[in-house]
Write an enzyme that holds these catalytic residues in place. Structure first.
Site, mmCIF file in Angstrom:
data_model
loop_
_atom_site.group_PDB
_atom_site.id
_atom_site.type_symbol
_atom_site.label_atom_id
_atom_site.label_comp_id
_atom_site.label_asym_id
_atom_site.label_seq_id
_atom_site.Cartn_x
_atom_site.Cartn_y
_atom_site.Cartn_z
ATOM 1 N N HIS A 1 14.151 41.024 -165.838
ATOM 2 C CA HIS A 1 15.346 40.172 -165.856
ATOM 3 C C HIS A 1 15.048 38.708 -165.553
ATOM 4 C CE1 HIS A 1 14.531 40.896 -161.726
ATOM 5 N NE2 HIS A 1 15.429 40.017 -161.348
ATOM 6 N N ASP A 2 13.795 38.392 -165.186
ATOM 7 C CA ASP A 2 13.419 37.003 -164.903
ATOM 8 C C ASP A 2 12.602 36.390 -166.025
ATOM 9 O OD1 ASP A 2 14.564 37.070 -162.359
ATOM 10 O OD2 ASP A 2 12.687 37.687 -161.405
ATOM 11 N N ASP B 1 17.191 47.814 -155.636
ATOM 12 C CA ASP B 1 16.522 46.537 -155.419
ATOM 13 C C ASP B 1 16.682 46.185 -153.947
ATOM 14 O OD1 ASP B 1 15.407 43.925 -156.029
ATOM 15 O OD2 ASP B 1 16.172 44.230 -158.058
ATOM 16 N N ASP C 1 12.101 42.818 -153.586
ATOM 17 C CA ASP C 1 12.264 41.471 -154.110
ATOM 18 C C ASP C 1 11.520 40.402 -153.298
ATOM 19 O OD1 ASP C 1 13.987 39.787 -156.002
ATOM 20 O OD2 ASP C 1 14.470 38.855 -154.072
ATOM 21 N N GLU D 1 7.551 43.160 -155.682
ATOM 22 C CA GLU D 1 7.462 41.962 -156.509
ATOM 23 C C GLU D 1 6.645 40.972 -155.688
ATOM 24 O OE1 GLU D 1 10.173 38.557 -158.727
ATOM 25 O OE2 GLU D 1 10.570 39.129 -156.675
HETATM 26 O O1 TEU Z 1 12.371 36.597 -158.084
HETATM 27 C C1 TEU Z 1 11.444 36.003 -157.222
HETATM 28 C C2 TEU Z 1 10.572 34.967 -157.732
HETATM 29 O O2 TEU Z 1 9.604 34.761 -157.042
HETATM 30 C C3 TEU Z 1 10.710 33.991 -158.855
HETATM 31 O O3 TEU Z 1 9.439 33.887 -159.442
HETATM 32 C C4 TEU Z 1 11.627 34.154 -159.956
HETATM 33 O O4 TEU Z 1 11.034 35.070 -160.822
HETATM 34 C C5 TEU Z 1 11.766 32.794 -160.633
HETATM 35 O O5 TEU Z 1 12.644 32.070 -159.906
HETATM 36 C C6 TEU Z 1 12.211 32.915 -162.046
HETATM 37 O O6 TEU Z 1 12.784 31.749 -162.516
HETATM 38 C C7 TEU Z 1 13.261 37.489 -157.479
HETATM 39 C C8 TEU Z 1 14.239 38.070 -158.471
HETATM 40 O O7 TEU Z 1 13.547 38.842 -159.403
HETATM 41 C C9 TEU Z 1 15.035 36.973 -159.071
HETATM 42 O O8 TEU Z 1 15.909 37.436 -160.052
HETATM 43 C C10 TEU Z 1 15.803 36.307 -157.965
HETATM 44 O O9 TEU Z 1 16.456 35.178 -158.458
HETATM 45 C C11 TEU Z 1 14.907 35.895 -156.806
HETATM 46 O O10 TEU Z 1 13.983 36.911 -156.424
HETATM 47 C C12 TEU Z 1 15.721 35.615 -155.580
HETATM 48 O O11 TEU Z 1 16.194 36.794 -155.024
#
Ligand code: TEU
Ligand code: CA
Length: 559
Positions: A328-329, A98, A199, A256
């Site tokens: 994971h989100d 990541d 990310d 992402e």
């Molecule tokens: O997520 C980035 C993001 O843009 C968000 O949409 C996130 O999915 C949202 O806050 C969900 O509630 C990435 C990672 O996947 C995430 O786990 C991290 O918290 C975030 O970046 C910060 O690094």
């Protein structure tokens, strides 16, 4: 499109903290991952994406990195990491890391030095800006709620953090910062990893005027994404990143990317794009609430189907996206995309089939292959995720009761996907011999790897067949490179599409409805390649097919 080495691969996301605990301290780790490589191999996995394993205070579960060059002690050592690489290689599995470079942790040496001397060299590594009339420089709401600006102690300045205040944004305008990041990326690639999942990358380009916007929520702030959406020139950063790191290593990268400008698809992920691929989030953003999870909408089948079809058609011949059901989100797909009547084993297989046979590279998320579901918590204190706590509070502020707010978290919490992997029906689902860092879902006795391994009708056994079909020498070209053509688009209950490569044609039919569906086919079905129920091998009426509720069929069609 040009063929690339990774097009045929199946990827799998590991959330290290919850995958497998190798040393009994209750936290998943690298040793645990090594133990399970054979399991992944058997499933048919070629690429493993590790959510962050770098040193971190874990305010945002490792997405706050305090040292890009070391492994978090919770997960093991650099020797463990090297062993993982080696063991993966033996099994022909590539590892991707990541890459979290929009921000780092406030414990990172750079930020500590910046705080010690805000006007010095390291102050330039971040966005330190003067406030306006005793207020922050602008009215942005961070992704995790509250202002995106935090006071730099002892100064009249604020630093920008799009995420938590412990995640200060790195100043990509500073060439020294960019060079340091490129060096780090190369260091990992030279170690032998195959690439990165990248990310929150869209956030690296800011509008340096940091303009205020019309407030868009009851807190009087506005989403920081507004600023990102109007910032120009991210392409220069991304092009430089690619040329200096990924390209010379022929790395596989998956971005992402949210809030991309329209028409930027090819620039981002075309043949010569900044990244190899990016996730297709079109189905996921459907249920995003305007003000938070409390006003999020349930998935509507017709909209969901349309979102996927539109993405598929939009990228055909231009890009090769990465398809996911969950990560994971996100809450678990089994608890989200299936209508209530289909939230069972057969439904989960159906969802897996329509997703994995799309055009693009499939990314499975740990536990998806056994049908893991959302996890019921009895109190907010059982949640660990920073965003869940924020969203819970947001719901309370909007007038919801504690009970209602908890229900909202049950539906949307990121922790739904972060509970320990369910390996067996033994204590703690076989994840740890110690005390698990996060609650194990109560349903581990019904849903776990070990039981499913011994059951030829299990979700896991089905996923193996599904992956094997996708990778089979006979069908690979169809499912990897074949054209995607939607079928029965107007149906309220059926999700169907063709995959076609020259003379070879497959038709995927899935009944998400509650009633039996009779479908008149436009061509003759020759053979059932895969089905999630018992069917007496041969097709009775070859140009007319009956589908039971929650039934999915993959058919070889006449040429
Ligand atoms: O997520 C980035 C993001 O843009 C968000 O949409 C996130 O999915 C949202 O806050 C969900 O509630 C990435 C990672 O996947 C995430 O786990 C991290 O918290 C975030 O970046 C910060 O690094
Ligand atoms: Ca451990």
């Amino acid at each position: 499109m040009q063929k690339k080495w990774w097009h045929e691969k199946i990827a799998y996301q590991i959330y290290p903290k919850s995958f497998m605990d190798g040393n009994g301290d209750g936290i998943g780790d690298l040793a645990g991952i090594i133990e399970k490589l054979d399991y992944l191999k058997e499933l048919g996995i070629d690429i493993v994406w590790l959510s962050p394993v770098y040193q971190s205070p874990f305010v945002d579960q490792g997405y706050d990195i305090s040292d890009y060059y070391s492994i978090a002690e919770e997960f093991g050592t650099m020797e463990d990491f090297d062993r993982l690489l080696e063991e993966a290689k033996k099994r022909n599995i590539d590892i991707i890391m990541d890459l979290v470079i929009n921000h780092c942790s406030d414990r990172h040496e750079w930020f500590q030095k910046a705080l010690a001397e805000p006007d010095g060299e390291y102050g330039e590594y971040f966005y330190f800006e003067k406030g306006k009339d005793g207020n922050p420089p602008s009215n942005y709401r961070s992704y995790f709620g509250g202002s995106a600006w935090e006071k730099v102690p002892g100064t009249d300045k604020y630093y920008l953090h799009m995420f938590a205040k412990e995640q200060p944004d790195l100043n990509w305008e500073n060439p020294v910062v960019r060079q340091k990041l490129f060096d780090m990326v190369n260091w990992w690639l030279e170690k032998g990893i195959a690439g990165f999942r990248i990310d929150a990358i869209i956030n690296i380009k800011k509008d340096l005027n940091f303009p205020d916007f019309e407030p868009d929520g009851p807190d009087g702030l506005c989403a920081c994404t507004k600023m990102v959406e109007q910032a120009e020139g991210i392409g220069e950063f991304l092009g430089e990143l690619k040329e200096n790191t990924f390209a010379p290593h022929d790395a596989f990268t998956v971005g992402e990317v949210f809030n991309m400008k329209e028409d930027a698809l090819e620039e981002f992920v075309g043949d010569n794009g900044y990244f190899s691929s990016m996730f297709d989030f079109a189905p996921h953003i459907l249920s995003m609430g305007k003000n938070g999870w409390y006003d999020a909408k349930d998935i509507n089948f017709a909209q969901w189907k349309k979102a996927i079809i539109d993405s598929q058609l939009n990228c055909q011949g231009k890009a090769y996206l990465a398809n996911i059901i969950e990560n994971h989100d996100e809450p678990r797909g089994a608890s989200r995309y299936l209508p209530a009547h289909a939230r069972n084993k057969e439904g989960v297989k159906m969802l897996g089939t329509v997703s994995l046979l799309l055009r693009g590279i499939p990314f499975l998320y740990q536990g998806q292959e056994i049908g893991m579901t959302n996890c019921r918590m009895s109190d907010i204190s059982e949640y660990d995720d920073i965003d869940t706590r924020n969203q819970y509070q947001t719901a309370l502020d909007a007038g919801f009761s504690k009970e209602e707010a908890l229900k909202i978290c049950y539906k949307y919490s990121r922790d739904n996907a972060r509970t320990p992997m369910q390996w067996s029906s033994e204590e703690n689902a076989g994840f740890t011999g110690g005390r698990p860092w996060m609650k194990v879902n109560d349903n581990y006795k019904e849903i776990n790897v070990k039981d499913q391994q011994g059951d030829k009708n299990s979700v896991l056994s089905y996923y193996k067949k599904l992956i094997a079909l996708r990778k089979s020498p006979e069908w690979k070209d169809v499912f990897v490179y074949g054209e995607f053509v939607p079928e029965f688009e107007e149906s309220d209950n059926v999700f169907a599409y063709w995959r076609i490569s020259g003379e070879k044609k497959a038709l995927i039919l899935a009944n998400f409805g509650m009633e039996k569906e009779t479908l008149k086919l436009s061509a003759c079905a020759k053979e059932i390649l895969l089905c999630n129920r018992e069917r007496a091998g041969n097709l009775k009426v070859k140009d007319c097919i009956e589908l039971e509720p929650s039934e999915v069929l993959v058919l070889r069609m006449e040429a």
